[in-house]
Design an enzyme around this catalytic site. Sequence first.
Site, mmCIF file in Angstrom:
data_model
loop_
_atom_site.group_PDB
_atom_site.id
_atom_site.type_symbol
_atom_site.label_atom_id
_atom_site.label_comp_id
_atom_site.label_asym_id
_atom_site.label_seq_id
_atom_site.Cartn_x
_atom_site.Cartn_y
_atom_site.Cartn_z
ATOM 1 N N ARG A 1 9.890 -4.870 -11.494
ATOM 2 C CA ARG A 1 11.126 -5.011 -12.277
ATOM 3 C C ARG A 1 11.617 -3.643 -12.720
ATOM 4 N NH1 ARG A 1 9.871 -6.809 -18.400
ATOM 5 N NH2 ARG A 1 7.891 -5.719 -18.609
ATOM 6 N N ASP B 1 1.942 -3.423 4.445
ATOM 7 C CA ASP B 1 3.253 -3.216 3.814
ATOM 8 C C ASP B 1 4.323 -3.695 4.782
ATOM 9 O OD1 ASP B 1 5.489 -2.195 2.196
ATOM 10 O OD2 ASP B 1 3.941 -1.079 1.133
ATOM 11 N N ASN C 1 9.725 -12.971 -5.529
ATOM 12 C CA ASN C 1 8.374 -12.677 -5.048
ATOM 13 C C ASN C 1 7.531 -13.892 -4.655
ATOM 14 O OD1 ASN C 1 8.738 -9.931 -5.242
ATOM 15 N ND2 ASN C 1 7.980 -9.799 -7.339
ATOM 16 N N ARG D 1 -4.944 -2.224 -22.675
ATOM 17 C CA ARG D 1 -3.952 -1.778 -23.664
ATOM 18 C C ARG D 1 -4.345 -2.265 -25.056
ATOM 19 N NH1 ARG D 1 1.135 -3.736 -19.889
ATOM 20 N NH2 ARG D 1 1.481 -1.748 -18.828
ATOM 21 N N ASP E 1 -3.484 -5.614 -19.736
ATOM 22 C CA ASP E 1 -3.228 -6.058 -21.115
ATOM 23 C C ASP E 1 -4.481 -5.882 -21.966
ATOM 24 O OD1 ASP E 1 -0.687 -7.205 -20.152
ATOM 25 O OD2 ASP E 1 -2.058 -8.505 -19.065
ATOM 26 N N HIS F 1 0.355 -12.894 -18.069
ATOM 27 C CA HIS F 1 0.632 -11.452 -18.113
ATOM 28 C C HIS F 1 2.130 -11.284 -18.350
ATOM 29 C CE1 HIS F 1 0.858 -7.253 -17.282
ATOM 30 N NE2 HIS F 1 1.681 -7.454 -16.275
ATOM 31 N N ALA G 1 0.818 -1.227 0.000
ATOM 32 C CA ALA G 1 0.000 0.000 0.000
ATOM 33 C C ALA G 1 0.845 1.268 0.000
ATOM 34 C CB ALA G 1 -0.941 -0.019 1.198
ATOM 35 N N GLY H 1 0.870 -8.149 -8.224
ATOM 36 C CA GLY H 1 2.334 -8.258 -8.130
ATOM 37 C C GLY H 1 2.862 -9.314 -9.092
ATOM 38 N N GLN I 1 1.158 -15.096 2.098
ATOM 39 C CA GLN I 1 -0.111 -14.357 2.065
ATOM 40 C C GLN I 1 -1.282 -15.271 1.731
ATOM 41 O OE1 GLN I 1 0.401 -10.704 -0.155
ATOM 42 N NE2 GLN I 1 1.958 -9.975 1.275
ATOM 43 N N ARG J 1 9.882 -10.559 -16.432
ATOM 44 C CA ARG J 1 9.050 -10.886 -15.283
ATOM 45 C C ARG J 1 9.534 -12.153 -14.593
ATOM 46 N NH1 ARG J 1 5.873 -8.328 -18.809
ATOM 47 N NH2 ARG J 1 4.350 -6.816 -18.054
HETATM 48 N N1 LIG Z 1 -0.138 -7.315 -13.209
HETATM 49 C C1 LIG Z 1 0.110 -6.152 -13.768
HETATM 50 O O1 LIG Z 1 -0.504 -5.812 -14.803
HETATM 51 C C2 LIG Z 1 1.115 -5.203 -13.181
HETATM 52 C C3 LIG Z 1 1.858 -5.591 -12.116
HETATM 53 N N2 LIG Z 1 2.780 -4.759 -11.543
HETATM 54 C C4 LIG Z 1 3.532 -5.271 -10.398
HETATM 55 O O2 LIG Z 1 2.993 -4.734 -9.187
HETATM 56 C C5 LIG Z 1 3.973 -4.814 -8.156
HETATM 57 C C6 LIG Z 1 4.052 -3.526 -7.375
HETATM 58 O O3 LIG Z 1 4.470 -2.463 -8.217
HETATM 59 P P1 LIG Z 1 4.748 -0.996 -7.645
HETATM 60 O O4 LIG Z 1 3.649 -0.534 -6.749
HETATM 61 O O5 LIG Z 1 5.123 -0.182 -8.797
HETATM 62 O O6 LIG Z 1 6.044 -1.277 -6.762
HETATM 63 P P2 LIG Z 1 6.660 -0.424 -5.562
HETATM 64 O O7 LIG Z 1 8.040 -0.921 -5.340
HETATM 65 O O8 LIG Z 1 6.429 1.031 -5.763
HETATM 66 O O9 LIG Z 1 5.755 -0.859 -4.333
HETATM 67 C C7 LIG Z 1 5.761 -2.159 -3.854
HETATM 68 C C8 LIG Z 1 5.373 -2.087 -2.405
HETATM 69 O O10 LIG Z 1 5.224 -3.408 -1.941
HETATM 70 C C9 LIG Z 1 5.794 -3.483 -0.672
HETATM 71 N N3 LIG Z 1 6.105 -4.874 -0.368
HETATM 72 C C10 LIG Z 1 7.163 -5.621 -0.744
HETATM 73 N N4 LIG Z 1 7.088 -6.832 -0.210
HETATM 74 C C11 LIG Z 1 5.946 -6.877 0.502
HETATM 75 C C12 LIG Z 1 5.334 -7.872 1.295
HETATM 76 N N5 LIG Z 1 5.890 -9.067 1.485
HETATM 77 N N6 LIG Z 1 4.155 -7.569 1.896
HETATM 78 C C13 LIG Z 1 3.598 -6.356 1.745
HETATM 79 N N7 LIG Z 1 4.145 -5.364 1.029
HETATM 80 C C14 LIG Z 1 5.308 -5.641 0.407
HETATM 81 C C15 LIG Z 1 7.004 -2.562 -0.737
HETATM 82 O O11 LIG Z 1 7.452 -2.174 0.572
HETATM 83 C C16 LIG Z 1 6.419 -1.399 -1.525
HETATM 84 O O12 LIG Z 1 5.802 -0.446 -0.677
HETATM 85 C C17 LIG Z 1 5.272 -5.222 -8.866
HETATM 86 O O13 LIG Z 1 5.441 -6.614 -8.731
HETATM 87 C C18 LIG Z 1 4.981 -4.882 -10.320
HETATM 88 O O14 LIG Z 1 5.767 -5.645 -11.188
HETATM 89 C C19 LIG Z 1 2.961 -3.503 -12.019
HETATM 90 C C20 LIG Z 1 2.239 -3.055 -13.093
HETATM 91 C C21 LIG Z 1 1.275 -3.880 -13.764
HETATM 92 O O1 LIG Z 2 6.018 -4.470 -17.015
HETATM 93 C C1 LIG Z 2 6.081 -4.469 -15.766
HETATM 94 O O2 LIG Z 2 7.012 -4.911 -15.096
HETATM 95 C C2 LIG Z 2 4.893 -3.916 -15.060
HETATM 96 C C3 LIG Z 2 3.756 -4.593 -15.677
HETATM 97 O O3 LIG Z 2 3.442 -5.709 -15.353
HETATM 98 C C4 LIG Z 2 3.143 -3.963 -16.847
HETATM 99 O O4 LIG Z 2 3.218 -2.732 -16.992
HETATM 100 O O5 LIG Z 2 2.558 -4.701 -17.631
#
Ligand SMILES: NC(=O)C1=CN([C@@H]2O[C@H](COP(=O)(O)OP(=O)(O)OC[C@H]3O[C@@H](n4cnc5c(N)ncnc54)[C@H](O)[C@@H]3O)[C@@H](O)[C@H]2O)C=CC1
Ligand SMILES: O=C([O-])CC(=O)C(=O)O
Length: 326
Positions: free
Chosen positions: A92, A42, A105, A162, A159, A187, A12, A130, A112, A98
Amino acid sequence: MKTPVRVAVTGAAGQIGYAILFRIANGDLLGKDQPVILSLLDLPQAQKALNGVIMELNDCAFPLLAGVTPSDDPRVAFKDVDIAILVGSRPRGPGMERSDLLAANAEIFKVQGKALNDVAKRDVKVLVVGNPANTNAYIAMKSAPDLPKENFTAMLRLDHNRAVSMLSEKTGTPVKDIEKMAVWGNHSPSMYADYRNATAAGKPMPEAVNDEAWYKDTYLSAVGKRGAAIIEARGLSSAASAANAAIDHVRDWVLGTNGKWVSMGVPSDGSYGVPEDVMFGVPCTCENGKYTRVKGIEMDEFSKGRIQHTLNELLEEQAAVADLLK
Ligand SMILES: NC(=O)C1=CN([C@@H]2O[C@H](COP(=O)(O)OP(=O)(O)OC[C@H]3O[C@@H](n4cnc5c(N)ncnc54)[C@H](O)[C@@H]3O)[C@@H](O)[C@H]2O)C=CC1
Ligand SMILES: O=C([O-])CC(=O)C(=O)O
């Protein structure tokens, strides 16, 4: 006044968190008449920043926000939650795939998943954002044997959105007039954005596009590699569009799609040749809080090949985490 719905968001204090929480509190997730309680998870080292986010949430004086609690313990954060949006994990950076995130991860989603199994509502709706989202959702599902499998989903909606947006631009059709898009599989760049059944203002999409070479040689990889293009441009992975997609996914799952197709990563029931339980992107419709796969879509040779390709990648990811799940 309706009873508040309890929504957990993990990660969060991160960038997706910062983009999603204010919209949930504003009623974009569950409707403008539905109060919410936010339960925010978090890591211990992120609690200070998380408290800052909570201060800002409070400063918005959202009429629908009936409570916010921070935690660094999933068993506290997931207690009695109706919805869990699992974002928290490492994103990443430039040049990473990924699959590089899997080792970093996977363990998070095991812990969880177990916590959800033990303390969440039995009909909790779980969306994993994530990355690698499909396999993380698979790990969480397998770590929660007392919860129905269909409670666990992975995000393919970014996706999907997009894919629709790029077809809108190519054909000059407003986004709202594009229907029946389907994004299959993982994904990741291996996903298959299938426009064969889609329509642009009622016209078959392949006809509206009228450029099969563009579809096969440019469009498919542009959708698949959009995440990397955002990272390249921003120096950070997509956050606002990811948050928006997560809201679309959960809102449609809870409130329904009115017959419209949306793409969701869901545990396979064996259809389309995908082995049972593989967390696979498929077109779905949603009604009464349940999703239903769109069945009976014909597969040509090209589609079969693309689906096999993305399935193979998911099976490899599953094999890589098999030991973790023993
Ligand atoms: N599925 C999708 O379409 C997309 C997925 N993502 C993914 O979403 C995830 C988060 O991205 P962002 O918010 O940009 O990253 P970020 O690094 O800004 O935030 C991640 C947060 O998760 C926290 N965190 C890490 N381990 C944790 C745990 N075990 N329990 C609770 N919190 C934890 C961190 O302290 C941080 O506050 C990444 O894995 C990213 O690749 C991002 C964009 C699209
Ligand atoms: O590309 C990444 O790492 C973040 C993500 O999942 C996306 O934007 O599709």
